[in-house]
Design a protein around this motif. Structure first.
Motif: not given
Lengths: 250, 250
Positions: B185-209
Protein backbone atom coordinates in the motif's frame (compact mmCIF):
# COMPACT_ATOMS: atom_id res chain seq x y z
CA UNK A 1 7.73 -8.44 29.21
CA UNK A 2 11.05 -7.00 30.41
CA UNK A 3 12.47 -4.99 27.51
CA UNK A 4 15.98 -3.77 26.70
CA UNK A 5 16.76 -1.48 23.77
CA UNK A 6 20.27 -1.81 22.32
CA UNK A 7 21.71 1.17 20.46
CA UNK A 8 22.35 4.88 20.96
CA UNK A 9 21.51 6.29 17.53
CA UNK A 10 18.41 7.97 16.12
CA UNK A 11 16.34 4.80 15.82
CA UNK A 12 17.15 3.65 19.37
CA UNK A 13 16.35 7.14 20.68
CA UNK A 14 12.96 7.36 18.96
CA UNK A 15 11.97 3.79 19.82
CA UNK A 16 12.87 4.43 23.48
CA UNK A 17 10.70 7.56 23.34
CA UNK A 18 7.85 5.80 21.51
CA UNK A 19 7.85 2.95 24.05
CA UNK A 20 8.01 5.06 27.20
CA UNK A 21 5.52 7.67 25.93
CA UNK A 22 3.07 4.83 25.42
CA UNK A 23 3.75 3.39 28.90
CA UNK A 24 5.63 0.36 27.58
CA UNK A 25 8.31 -0.15 30.21
CA UNK A 26 11.92 -0.25 29.04
CA UNK A 27 14.26 -1.58 31.72
CA UNK A 28 17.58 -0.63 30.13
CA UNK A 29 19.20 1.09 27.18
CA UNK A 30 22.49 -0.55 26.28
CA UNK A 31 25.20 0.56 23.87
CA UNK A 32 28.74 1.75 23.38
CA UNK A 33 28.38 5.53 23.16
CA UNK A 34 28.12 6.72 26.76
CA UNK A 35 27.47 10.38 25.87
CA UNK A 36 24.51 9.55 23.62
CA UNK A 37 23.17 6.86 25.99
CA UNK A 38 23.22 9.31 28.91
CA UNK A 39 21.22 11.86 26.88
CA UNK A 40 18.58 9.29 25.89
CA UNK A 41 18.51 7.87 29.42
CA UNK A 42 17.82 11.28 30.94
CA UNK A 43 15.14 12.13 28.41
CA UNK A 44 13.16 8.88 28.72
CA UNK A 45 14.07 8.18 32.36
CA UNK A 46 15.46 4.67 31.74
CA UNK A 47 18.82 3.44 33.13
CA UNK A 48 21.64 2.81 30.68
CA UNK A 49 24.81 0.76 30.58
CA UNK A 50 27.80 0.40 28.27
CA UNK A 51 29.07 -2.67 30.14
CA UNK A 52 26.41 -4.92 31.72
CA UNK A 53 23.57 -5.99 29.47
CA UNK A 54 20.50 -6.63 31.67
CA UNK A 55 18.56 -9.88 31.61
CA UNK A 56 15.34 -9.31 29.68
CA UNK A 57 12.49 -11.08 27.89
CA UNK A 58 12.73 -8.87 24.80
CA UNK A 59 15.85 -7.32 23.26
CA UNK A 60 15.33 -4.75 20.53
CA UNK A 61 18.54 -4.19 18.52
CA UNK A 62 18.47 -0.71 16.96
CA UNK A 63 22.00 -0.36 15.61
CA UNK A 64 23.47 0.05 12.11
CA UNK A 65 23.01 -2.92 9.76
CA UNK A 66 26.71 -3.75 9.84
CA UNK A 67 26.72 -4.03 13.65
CA UNK A 68 23.55 -6.11 14.13
CA UNK A 69 25.27 -9.50 13.92
CA UNK A 70 28.06 -8.64 16.38
CA UNK A 71 25.65 -7.03 18.82
CA UNK A 72 23.29 -10.01 18.62
CA UNK A 73 26.10 -12.26 19.93
CA UNK A 74 26.16 -10.32 23.21
CA UNK A 75 22.73 -11.72 24.10
CA UNK A 76 23.27 -14.97 25.94
CA UNK A 77 19.87 -15.47 27.55
CA UNK A 78 18.23 -18.54 26.02
CA UNK A 79 14.62 -18.24 25.02
CA UNK A 80 14.62 -14.47 25.04
CA UNK A 81 12.89 -12.77 22.08
CA UNK A 82 15.38 -10.74 20.02
CA UNK A 83 14.39 -8.40 17.18
CA UNK A 84 16.41 -6.14 14.91
CA UNK A 85 15.00 -2.97 13.32
CA UNK A 86 16.49 -3.19 9.82
CA UNK A 87 14.63 -3.20 6.52
CA UNK A 88 17.52 -4.89 4.75
CA UNK A 89 18.50 -7.79 7.00
CA UNK A 90 16.89 -11.22 7.47
CA UNK A 91 16.07 -12.47 10.98
CA UNK A 92 18.78 -15.10 10.54
CA UNK A 93 21.50 -12.48 10.89
CA UNK A 94 20.79 -12.67 14.63
CA UNK A 95 23.30 -15.12 16.10
CA UNK A 96 22.22 -16.77 19.34
CA UNK A 97 20.15 -19.46 20.93
CA UNK A 98 16.97 -17.37 21.24
CA UNK A 99 13.71 -16.60 19.37
CA UNK A 100 14.40 -14.28 16.43
CA UNK A 101 12.29 -11.47 15.02
CA UNK A 102 12.30 -8.23 13.06
CA UNK A 103 10.63 -5.00 14.16
CA UNK A 104 11.04 -2.47 11.33
CA UNK A 105 9.73 1.08 11.67
CA UNK A 106 9.38 2.88 8.32
CA UNK A 107 10.49 6.42 8.99
CA UNK A 108 13.47 8.75 8.63
CA UNK A 109 14.69 9.55 12.11
CA UNK A 110 16.67 12.53 13.34
CA UNK A 111 17.17 13.22 17.03
CA UNK A 112 16.23 16.86 17.01
CA UNK A 113 12.75 16.22 15.70
CA UNK A 114 9.54 15.23 17.46
CA UNK A 115 7.59 12.58 15.59
CA UNK A 116 4.01 11.39 15.68
CA UNK A 117 4.73 7.72 16.34
CA UNK A 118 1.10 6.73 15.82
CA UNK A 119 1.52 7.35 12.05
CA UNK A 120 4.72 5.34 11.59
CA UNK A 121 4.17 1.95 9.91
CA UNK A 122 5.78 -0.99 11.72
CA UNK A 123 6.60 -4.22 9.84
CA UNK A 124 6.84 -7.31 12.01
CA UNK A 125 8.29 -10.77 11.46
CA UNK A 126 8.99 -13.55 13.96
CA UNK A 127 9.97 -17.22 13.84
CA UNK A 128 6.72 -18.33 15.48
CA UNK A 129 3.15 -17.11 15.50
CA UNK A 130 2.98 -16.42 19.23
CA UNK A 131 5.92 -13.99 19.05
CA UNK A 132 4.50 -12.48 15.88
CA UNK A 133 1.22 -11.84 17.67
CA UNK A 134 2.88 -10.36 20.74
CA UNK A 135 5.08 -8.04 18.62
CA UNK A 136 2.03 -7.01 16.57
CA UNK A 137 0.23 -6.13 19.80
CA UNK A 138 3.27 -4.26 21.11
CA UNK A 139 3.68 -2.19 17.93
CA UNK A 140 -0.06 -1.52 17.88
CA UNK A 141 0.23 0.29 21.21
CA UNK A 142 2.52 2.77 19.44
CA UNK A 143 1.14 2.91 15.93
CA UNK A 144 -2.07 2.54 13.95
CA UNK A 145 -0.16 0.98 11.00
CA UNK A 146 1.24 -2.41 11.89
CA UNK A 147 1.69 -5.31 9.49
CA UNK A 148 3.36 -8.71 9.23
CA UNK A 149 6.10 -8.59 6.59
CA UNK A 150 8.71 -11.16 5.74
CA UNK A 151 12.25 -10.30 4.65
CA UNK A 152 11.37 -10.32 0.94
CA UNK A 153 8.63 -7.74 1.49
CA UNK A 154 10.75 -5.70 3.89
CA UNK A 155 13.49 -5.37 1.28
CA UNK A 156 11.04 -3.90 -1.23
CA UNK A 157 9.62 -1.56 1.40
CA UNK A 158 13.14 -0.28 2.03
CA UNK A 159 13.84 0.03 -1.72
CA UNK A 160 10.64 2.03 -2.26
CA UNK A 161 11.58 4.26 0.66
CA UNK A 162 14.97 4.98 -0.93
CA UNK A 163 13.18 6.33 -4.04
CA UNK A 164 10.47 8.22 -2.14
CA UNK A 165 12.65 9.65 0.63
CA UNK A 166 16.44 9.44 0.15
CA UNK A 167 16.41 10.31 -3.56
CA UNK A 168 13.77 13.00 -3.07
CA UNK A 169 15.94 14.65 -0.44
CA UNK A 170 18.91 14.47 -2.81
CA UNK A 171 16.89 16.28 -5.48
CA UNK A 172 16.17 19.01 -2.91
CA UNK A 173 19.94 19.21 -2.22
CA UNK A 174 20.73 19.46 -5.96
CA UNK A 175 17.91 22.00 -6.47
CA UNK A 176 19.39 24.10 -3.69
CA UNK A 177 22.79 24.07 -5.42
CA UNK A 178 21.13 25.58 -8.48
CA UNK A 179 19.22 28.22 -6.51
CA UNK A 180 22.35 29.03 -4.43
CA UNK A 181 24.36 29.51 -7.63
CA UNK A 182 21.94 32.31 -8.58
CA UNK A 183 21.59 33.77 -5.07
CA UNK A 184 17.97 32.66 -4.97
CA UNK A 185 16.48 32.11 -1.52
CA UNK A 186 15.62 28.39 -1.31
CA UNK A 187 12.67 29.31 0.91
CA UNK A 188 10.89 30.47 -2.26
CA UNK A 189 10.58 26.81 -3.22
CA UNK A 190 9.15 25.53 0.07
CA UNK A 191 5.46 26.31 -0.72
CA UNK A 192 5.91 24.58 -4.09
CA UNK A 193 7.52 21.53 -2.45
CA UNK A 194 4.79 21.42 0.21
CA UNK A 195 2.10 21.51 -2.46
CA UNK A 196 3.85 18.82 -4.55
CA UNK A 197 3.70 16.48 -1.56
CA UNK A 198 0.25 17.60 -0.42
CA UNK A 199 -1.11 16.57 -3.84
CA UNK A 200 -0.07 12.94 -3.52
CA UNK A 201 -2.12 12.63 -0.33
CA UNK A 202 -5.19 12.40 -2.55
CA UNK A 203 -3.90 12.03 -6.12
CA UNK A 204 -1.88 9.21 -7.75
CA UNK A 205 1.63 10.63 -8.29
CA UNK A 206 1.45 9.49 -11.92
CA UNK A 207 -1.65 11.68 -12.43
CA UNK A 208 -0.11 14.63 -10.57
CA UNK A 209 2.89 14.99 -12.90
CA UNK A 210 3.56 18.50 -14.24
CA UNK A 211 6.53 20.16 -15.94
CA UNK A 212 8.11 20.48 -19.39
CA UNK A 213 8.87 16.74 -19.97
CA UNK A 214 5.30 15.49 -19.45
CA UNK A 215 4.03 18.35 -21.66
CA UNK A 216 6.61 17.43 -24.31
CA UNK A 217 7.87 21.02 -24.20
CA UNK A 218 11.18 20.57 -26.05
CA UNK A 219 11.88 24.31 -26.14
CA UNK A 220 12.02 24.55 -22.33
CA UNK A 221 13.98 21.29 -21.99
CA UNK A 222 16.62 22.66 -24.37
CA UNK A 223 16.62 26.05 -22.64
CA UNK A 224 17.20 24.38 -19.26
CA UNK A 225 20.01 22.17 -20.57
CA UNK A 226 21.77 25.33 -21.75
CA UNK A 227 21.40 26.91 -18.30
CA UNK A 228 22.90 23.95 -16.41
CA UNK A 229 26.62 24.35 -15.73
CA UNK A 230 27.23 21.28 -13.57
CA UNK A 231 27.69 17.80 -15.09
CA UNK A 232 25.90 16.01 -12.23
CA UNK A 233 22.91 18.35 -12.59
CA UNK A 234 22.82 17.75 -16.34
CA UNK A 235 22.94 13.95 -15.95
CA UNK A 236 20.05 14.04 -13.48
CA UNK A 237 18.11 16.52 -15.64
CA UNK A 238 18.42 14.36 -18.75
CA UNK A 239 17.73 11.01 -17.10
CA UNK A 240 14.69 12.20 -15.16
CA UNK A 241 13.18 13.83 -18.26
CA UNK A 242 13.80 10.69 -20.34
CA UNK A 243 12.15 8.62 -17.63
CA UNK A 244 9.13 10.97 -17.50
CA UNK A 245 8.80 10.88 -21.30
CA UNK A 246 8.89 7.08 -21.26
CA UNK A 247 6.25 6.86 -18.53
CA UNK A 248 3.86 9.06 -20.55
CA UNK A 249 4.97 7.93 -24.04
CA UNK A 250 6.01 11.46 -25.03
CA UNK B 1 -6.97 49.51 -13.10
CA UNK B 2 -9.37 47.56 -15.32
CA UNK B 3 -8.05 43.98 -15.49
CA UNK B 4 -8.66 41.12 -17.92
CA UNK B 5 -7.29 37.61 -17.40
CA UNK B 6 -6.67 35.59 -20.56
CA UNK B 7 -6.69 31.80 -20.31
CA UNK B 8 -8.89 28.98 -19.05
CA UNK B 9 -6.33 26.59 -17.56
CA UNK B 10 -5.17 26.00 -14.00
CA UNK B 11 -3.05 29.15 -13.75
CA UNK B 12 -5.82 31.41 -15.09
CA UNK B 13 -8.32 29.78 -12.73
CA UNK B 14 -6.16 30.25 -9.64
CA UNK B 15 -5.12 33.80 -10.55
CA UNK B 16 -8.78 34.73 -11.10
CA UNK B 17 -9.55 33.26 -7.68
CA UNK B 18 -6.57 34.94 -6.02
CA UNK B 19 -7.50 38.32 -7.48
CA UNK B 20 -11.21 38.22 -6.66
CA UNK B 21 -10.70 36.73 -3.18
CA UNK B 22 -8.46 39.69 -2.42
CA UNK B 23 -11.00 42.18 -3.83
CA UNK B 24 -8.94 43.00 -6.91
CA UNK B 25 -11.59 43.53 -9.57
CA UNK B 26 -11.34 41.43 -12.73
CA UNK B 27 -13.62 42.71 -15.49
CA UNK B 28 -13.38 39.73 -17.87
CA UNK B 29 -11.93 36.28 -18.34
CA UNK B 30 -11.14 35.63 -21.98
CA UNK B 31 -10.17 32.41 -23.73
CA UNK B 32 -11.02 29.71 -26.23
CA UNK B 33 -12.40 26.93 -24.05
CA UNK B 34 -16.01 27.92 -23.33
CA UNK B 35 -16.70 25.03 -20.95
CA UNK B 36 -13.73 25.83 -18.73
CA UNK B 37 -14.30 29.59 -18.93
CA UNK B 38 -17.93 29.18 -17.86
CA UNK B 39 -16.84 27.16 -14.81
CA UNK B 40 -14.27 29.76 -13.75
CA UNK B 41 -16.70 32.59 -14.49
CA UNK B 42 -19.35 31.07 -12.25
CA UNK B 43 -16.93 30.38 -9.44
CA UNK B 44 -15.35 33.84 -9.32
CA UNK B 45 -18.40 35.77 -10.53
CA UNK B 46 -16.65 37.48 -13.47
CA UNK B 47 -18.05 37.63 -17.02
CA UNK B 48 -16.26 35.64 -19.72
CA UNK B 49 -15.96 35.75 -23.49
CA UNK B 50 -14.47 33.56 -26.19
CA UNK B 51 -15.01 36.25 -28.86
CA UNK B 52 -14.81 39.87 -27.70
CA UNK B 53 -11.74 40.81 -25.70
CA UNK B 54 -12.71 43.71 -23.42
CA UNK B 55 -10.80 46.96 -23.31
CA UNK B 56 -8.67 47.03 -20.17
CA UNK B 57 -5.70 48.73 -18.52
CA UNK B 58 -4.04 45.46 -17.56
CA UNK B 59 -4.08 42.16 -19.47
CA UNK B 60 -2.72 39.09 -17.67
CA UNK B 61 -1.93 36.27 -20.14
CA UNK B 62 -2.09 32.92 -18.32
CA UNK B 63 -1.85 30.44 -21.20
CA UNK B 64 0.68 27.76 -22.17
CA UNK B 65 4.15 29.02 -23.18
CA UNK B 66 3.61 28.07 -26.81
CA UNK B 67 0.41 30.17 -27.06
CA UNK B 68 1.62 33.35 -25.34
CA UNK B 69 2.92 35.04 -28.50
CA UNK B 70 -0.23 34.38 -30.56
CA UNK B 71 -2.52 35.44 -27.75
CA UNK B 72 -0.50 38.60 -27.15
CA UNK B 73 -1.27 39.71 -30.72
CA UNK B 74 -4.99 39.84 -29.91
CA UNK B 75 -4.38 42.83 -27.63
CA UNK B 76 -4.65 45.94 -29.74
CA UNK B 77 -5.07 48.58 -27.08
CA UNK B 78 -2.03 50.87 -27.13
CA UNK B 79 -0.51 51.75 -23.81
CA UNK B 80 -2.19 48.94 -21.95
CA UNK B 81 -0.01 46.98 -19.55
CA UNK B 82 0.34 43.33 -20.66
CA UNK B 83 2.00 40.61 -18.57
CA UNK B 84 2.56 36.90 -19.15
CA UNK B 85 2.84 34.36 -16.33
CA UNK B 86 5.65 32.15 -17.64
CA UNK B 87 8.96 31.33 -15.94
CA UNK B 88 10.57 30.47 -19.26
CA UNK B 89 9.68 33.33 -21.58
CA UNK B 90 11.15 36.84 -21.89
CA UNK B 91 8.84 39.87 -21.88
CA UNK B 92 9.79 40.45 -25.51
CA UNK B 93 7.71 37.45 -26.61
CA UNK B 94 4.70 39.76 -26.18
CA UNK B 95 3.95 41.23 -29.60
CA UNK B 96 2.10 44.52 -29.53
CA UNK B 97 2.36 48.24 -29.09
CA UNK B 98 1.87 48.22 -25.33
CA UNK B 99 3.87 48.16 -22.06
CA UNK B 100 5.25 44.68 -21.44
CA UNK B 101 5.70 42.78 -18.18
CA UNK B 102 5.99 39.37 -16.57
CA UNK B 103 3.99 38.22 -13.54
CA UNK B 104 5.26 34.72 -12.59
CA UNK B 105 3.66 32.79 -9.72
CA UNK B 106 5.85 29.93 -8.46
CA UNK B 107 3.47 27.11 -7.69
CA UNK B 108 2.10 23.87 -9.12
CA UNK B 109 -1.54 24.45 -9.88
CA UNK B 110 -4.38 21.97 -10.15
CA UNK B 111 -7.99 23.07 -10.36
CA UNK B 112 -9.36 20.73 -7.74
CA UNK B 113 -7.15 22.09 -5.01
CA UNK B 114 -7.55 25.10 -2.74
CA UNK B 115 -4.32 27.03 -2.31
CA UNK B 116 -3.07 29.54 0.23
CA UNK B 117 -2.20 32.31 -2.23
CA UNK B 118 -0.48 34.40 0.45
CA UNK B 119 2.43 31.88 0.50
CA UNK B 120 2.98 31.76 -3.28
CA UNK B 121 6.06 33.70 -4.42
CA UNK B 122 5.42 36.10 -7.31
CA UNK B 123 8.28 37.24 -9.56
CA UNK B 124 7.71 40.53 -11.35
CA UNK B 125 9.38 42.24 -14.28
CA UNK B 126 8.29 45.25 -16.31
CA UNK B 127 9.78 47.52 -18.97
CA UNK B 128 9.58 50.57 -16.75
CA UNK B 129 9.84 51.24 -13.03
CA UNK B 130 6.32 52.64 -12.67
CA UNK B 131 4.75 49.45 -14.01
CA UNK B 132 7.14 47.35 -11.96
CA UNK B 133 6.05 49.20 -8.83
CA UNK B 134 2.35 48.87 -9.61
CA UNK B 135 2.67 45.14 -10.33
CA UNK B 136 4.69 44.68 -7.13
CA UNK B 137 1.88 46.39 -5.22
CA UNK B 138 -0.74 44.30 -6.97
CA UNK B 139 1.01 41.00 -6.23
CA UNK B 140 1.61 42.12 -2.64
CA UNK B 141 -2.14 42.26 -2.08
CA UNK B 142 -2.22 38.53 -2.82
CA UNK B 143 1.09 37.29 -1.46
CA UNK B 144 3.70 38.01 1.19
CA UNK B 145 6.50 36.88 -1.16
CA UNK B 146 6.91 39.24 -4.06
CA UNK B 147 10.17 40.05 -5.80
CA UNK B 148 11.52 41.75 -8.92
CA UNK B 149 13.16 39.15 -11.19
CA UNK B 150 14.45 39.53 -14.70
CA UNK B 151 14.21 36.78 -17.33
CA UNK B 152 17.66 35.34 -16.48
CA UNK B 153 16.66 34.89 -12.84
CA UNK B 154 13.18 33.60 -13.74
CA UNK B 155 14.70 30.86 -15.92
CA UNK B 156 16.79 29.58 -13.01
CA UNK B 157 13.77 29.74 -10.68
CA UNK B 158 11.88 27.54 -13.12
CA UNK B 159 14.84 25.15 -13.51
CA UNK B 160 15.16 24.79 -9.72
CA UNK B 161 11.42 24.14 -9.51
CA UNK B 162 11.72 21.32 -12.07
CA UNK B 163 14.22 19.55 -9.78
CA UNK B 164 12.36 20.27 -6.54
CA UNK B 165 8.83 19.61 -7.79
CA UNK B 166 8.49 17.86 -11.17
CA UNK B 167 11.35 15.39 -10.64
CA UNK B 168 10.33 14.77 -7.04
CA UNK B 169 6.83 13.87 -8.17
CA UNK B 170 8.30 11.54 -10.79
CA UNK B 171 10.28 9.75 -8.07
CA UNK B 172 7.01 9.29 -6.18
CA UNK B 173 5.48 7.81 -9.35
CA UNK B 174 8.43 5.43 -9.84
CA UNK B 175 8.41 4.52 -6.12
CA UNK B 176 4.72 3.65 -6.42
CA UNK B 177 5.48 1.34 -9.35
CA UNK B 178 7.86 -0.57 -7.10
CA UNK B 179 5.41 -0.76 -4.19
CA UNK B 180 2.55 -1.71 -6.55
CA UNK B 181 4.67 -4.53 -7.99
CA UNK B 182 4.82 -6.04 -4.49
CA UNK B 183 1.21 -5.24 -3.54
CA UNK B 184 2.42 -2.76 -0.95
CA UNK B 185 0.00 0.00 0.00
CA UNK B 186 1.63 3.28 -1.10
CA UNK B 187 -0.02 4.97 1.88
CA UNK B 188 2.61 3.32 4.07
CA UNK B 189 5.12 5.72 2.54
CA UNK B 190 3.15 8.93 3.08
CA UNK B 191 4.32 9.58 6.68
CA UNK B 192 7.90 9.03 5.52
CA UNK B 193 7.46 11.42 2.60
CA UNK B 194 5.80 14.00 4.85
CA UNK B 195 8.70 13.80 7.30
CA UNK B 196 11.29 14.03 4.49
CA UNK B 197 9.75 17.32 3.41
CA UNK B 198 9.05 18.56 6.93
CA UNK B 199 12.77 18.25 7.69
CA UNK B 200 13.86 20.67 4.98
CA UNK B 201 11.69 23.37 6.54
CA UNK B 202 14.41 23.82 9.15
CA UNK B 203 17.38 21.78 7.93
CA UNK B 204 19.59 22.18 4.82
CA UNK B 205 18.63 19.30 2.48
CA UNK B 206 22.34 18.46 2.16
CA UNK B 207 22.54 17.92 5.94
CA UNK B 208 19.28 15.94 6.02
CA UNK B 209 20.46 13.20 3.64
CA UNK B 210 19.93 9.63 4.83
CA UNK B 211 20.03 6.24 3.10
CA UNK B 212 22.54 3.62 1.97
CA UNK B 213 24.50 5.79 -0.52
CA UNK B 214 25.40 8.55 1.96
CA UNK B 215 26.36 5.88 4.52
CA UNK B 216 28.50 4.15 1.88
CA UNK B 217 26.54 0.94 2.55
CA UNK B 218 27.60 -1.08 -0.49
CA UNK B 219 25.89 -4.25 0.75
CA UNK B 220 22.43 -2.61 0.66
CA UNK B 221 23.14 -0.87 -2.67
CA UNK B 222 24.01 -4.23 -4.22
CA UNK B 223 21.02 -5.93 -2.60
CA UNK B 224 18.66 -3.26 -4.01
CA UNK B 225 20.14 -3.49 -7.51
CA UNK B 226 19.38 -7.20 -7.46
CA UNK B 227 15.76 -6.52 -6.45
CA UNK B 228 15.10 -4.05 -9.25
CA UNK B 229 13.49 -5.63 -12.30
CA UNK B 230 12.82 -2.52 -14.40
CA UNK B 231 15.57 -0.87 -16.48
CA UNK B 232 14.24 2.66 -15.87
CA UNK B 233 14.21 2.04 -12.12
CA UNK B 234 17.76 0.69 -12.24
CA UNK B 235 19.05 3.68 -14.22
CA UNK B 236 17.53 6.10 -11.72
CA UNK B 237 18.75 4.02 -8.77
CA UNK B 238 22.33 3.98 -10.03
CA UNK B 239 22.51 7.60 -11.13
CA UNK B 240 21.01 9.00 -7.93
CA UNK B 241 23.33 6.93 -5.75
CA UNK B 242 26.37 7.98 -7.81
CA UNK B 243 25.28 11.59 -7.44
CA UNK B 244 24.82 11.21 -3.66
CA UNK B 245 28.23 9.56 -3.32
CA UNK B 246 29.86 12.39 -5.28
CA UNK B 247 28.17 15.06 -3.16
CA UNK B 248 29.50 13.49 0.05
CA UNK B 249 32.80 12.13 -1.40
CA UNK B 250 31.88 8.53 -0.55
Amino acid sequence: MKTVIIGSGNVAYHLAKAFTQNHIEVSQIFGRNEIELRKISEEVNVPFSTVDLSEADFYLIAVSDSSVENVSELITKENALVAHTSGSLPMEVLKGNYRKASFYPLQTFSKTKNLDYSRIPFFIEAENQIDEKSLLELASIISQNVEISDYERRKYIHLTAVFACNFVNHLFARAKEISDSQDLDFNYFIPLIDETVEKIHYLEPKLAQTGPAVRGDERVLKLHEELIKDDEHLKIYQLMNESIKKMYNK
